[in-house]
Design a protein around this motif. Structure first.
Motif, PDB file in Angstrom:
ATOM      1  N   TYR A 175     -14.984   9.317   4.687  1.00 17.94           N
ATOM      2  CA  TYR A 175     -15.547   9.595   5.537  1.00 17.94           C
ATOM      3  C   TYR A 175     -14.354   9.012   7.035  1.00 17.94           C
ATOM      4  O   TYR A 175     -14.925   9.651   8.012  1.00 17.94           O
ATOM      5  CB  TYR A 175     -16.678   8.209   5.820  1.00 17.94           C
ATOM      6  N   ALA A 176     -13.093   8.705   6.638  1.00 19.26           N
ATOM      7  CA  ALA A 176     -12.128   9.175   7.279  1.00 19.26           C
ATOM      8  C   ALA A 176     -11.492  10.329   8.262  1.00 19.26           C
ATOM      9  O   ALA A 176     -10.714  10.390   8.920  1.00 19.26           O
ATOM     10  CB  ALA A 176     -11.054   7.550   6.895  1.00 19.26           C
ATOM     11  N   LYS A 177     -11.918  11.417   6.967  1.00 21.34           N
ATOM     12  CA  LYS A 177     -11.166  12.463   7.773  1.00 21.34           C
ATOM     13  C   LYS A 177     -12.875  13.374   7.564  1.00 21.34           C
ATOM     14  O   LYS A 177     -11.236  14.419   8.061  1.00 21.34           O
ATOM     15  CB  LYS A 177     -10.330  12.791   6.314  1.00 21.34           C
ATOM     16  N   THR A 178     -14.006  13.008   7.633  1.00 27.07           N
ATOM     17  CA  THR A 178     -14.493  14.041   7.814  1.00 27.07           C
ATOM     18  C   THR A 178     -15.419  13.676   9.808  1.00 27.07           C
ATOM     19  O   THR A 178     -16.143  12.475   9.656  1.00 27.07           O
ATOM     20  CB  THR A 178     -15.425  14.489   7.041  1.00 27.07           C
ATOM     21  N   ARG A 179     -15.668  14.462  10.446  1.00 27.45           N
ATOM     22  CA  ARG A 179     -16.845  14.135  11.427  1.00 27.45           C
ATOM     23  C   ARG A 179     -18.142  15.046  11.285  1.00 27.45           C
ATOM     24  O   ARG A 179     -17.238  16.148  11.503  1.00 27.45           O
ATOM     25  CB  ARG A 179     -15.751  13.963  12.533  1.00 27.45           C
TER      26      ARG A 179
END
Length: 265
Positions: free
Chosen positions: A224-228
């Motif tokens: 989640y931190a690296k994918t938007r």
């Protein structure tokens, strides 16, 4: 039968909306990789027991059965068994507490139920076959991180992205996009990744089922931190996550074998 243009568009949109929400963990290839790896770690008693239950059907080939039977509505009750939705920002104890509270059928509590059926000497052949097929699949599911993700986005199904220019979603990228991108058969893939150290084997086998959920949950946070939403994912995303992907597939196979070895002694 002819359809109007507007009806055709509506049908296509409905189908496209349906597919991501019901995506299968790891996809066909990933599940077979987990099963193939597990085969290499079965002891002689487990191998014989599996043979008695499945006949000539290998763990790799039985691994996708719970997805294949989704076409039979009599098995609709299995739909929630493939995942467990977890709230954000939990530590390990928070995850354990949530899992122990959650009574809805899910991948965590149903794995335990399938183990109990396989251990029970009163279980008949059909019960054992169903339980083993589901266990093989669900242990794979548990190691696909997006199957321990958030309820609000349906495990990443509502996080829409592109994967090498094609419309997709975060769940689908982890189900099959990353695995398929490696361009290997399931036997080739299992051979390539199946080189754990003795320390890794010892560590992975010592974990509890709740630990396995927490590991996947921790990886979800990194994802989640690296994918938007609307991200354009391709080479860099594969570079960033392929090692995590391979480790999850390998862990799934090692732990599946460990469960079966503990069941059958």
């Amino acid at each position: 039968m002819k359809f109007s243009k507007s009806l055709k568009v509506g049908l296509i949109m409905a189908i496209c909306a349906y597919i991501p929400v019901n995506a299968s963990a790891w996809g066909m290839l990933g599940h077979r990789i987990v099963g193939q790896v597990a085969e290499t770690y079965l002891n002689s008693k487990s191998r014989k027991a599996v043979k008695n239950i499945l006949g000539d059907e290998t763990l790799a080939m039985t691994a996708n059965w719970p997805d294949f039977i989704k076409s039979d509505t009599s098995y609709n009750y299995l739909s929630s068994w493939h995942y467990v939705n977890l709230p954000a920002n939990l530590d390990r104890q928070g995850v354990v507490d949530f899992l122990n509270r959650e009574k809805t059928p899910n991948v965590y509590n149903k794995i335990q139920e399938m183990i109990s059926i396989l251990k029970n000497k009163q279980s008949n052949a059909d019960q054992k076959k169903l339980a083993l097929r589901l266990l093989v699949h669900m242990v794979g599911d548990l190691h696909q991180p997006m199957h321990t993700a958030r309820k609000e986005d349906l495990g990443g199904n509502k996080v829409y992205v592109t994967w090498f220019g094609q419309k997709s979603n975060l769940h689908s990228v982890w189900d099959s996009g990353l695995v398929d991108y490696q361009q290997l058969s399931y036997t080739e893939y299992a051979t390539v990744i199946n080189h754990p150290t003795k320390a890794q084997l010892k560590s992975w086998r010592a974990t509890s089922l709740a630990d396995n959920v927490f590991e996947s949950y921790q990886l979800v946070d990194k994802i989640y931190a690296k994918t938007r939403a609307e991200d354009k994912l391709s080479y860099r995303y594969n570079f960033d996550f392929v090692d995590h992907l391979n480790e999850q597939l390998l862990k799934g196979g090692v732990r599946l074998a460990n469960i079966l070895n503990e069941i059958y002694g």
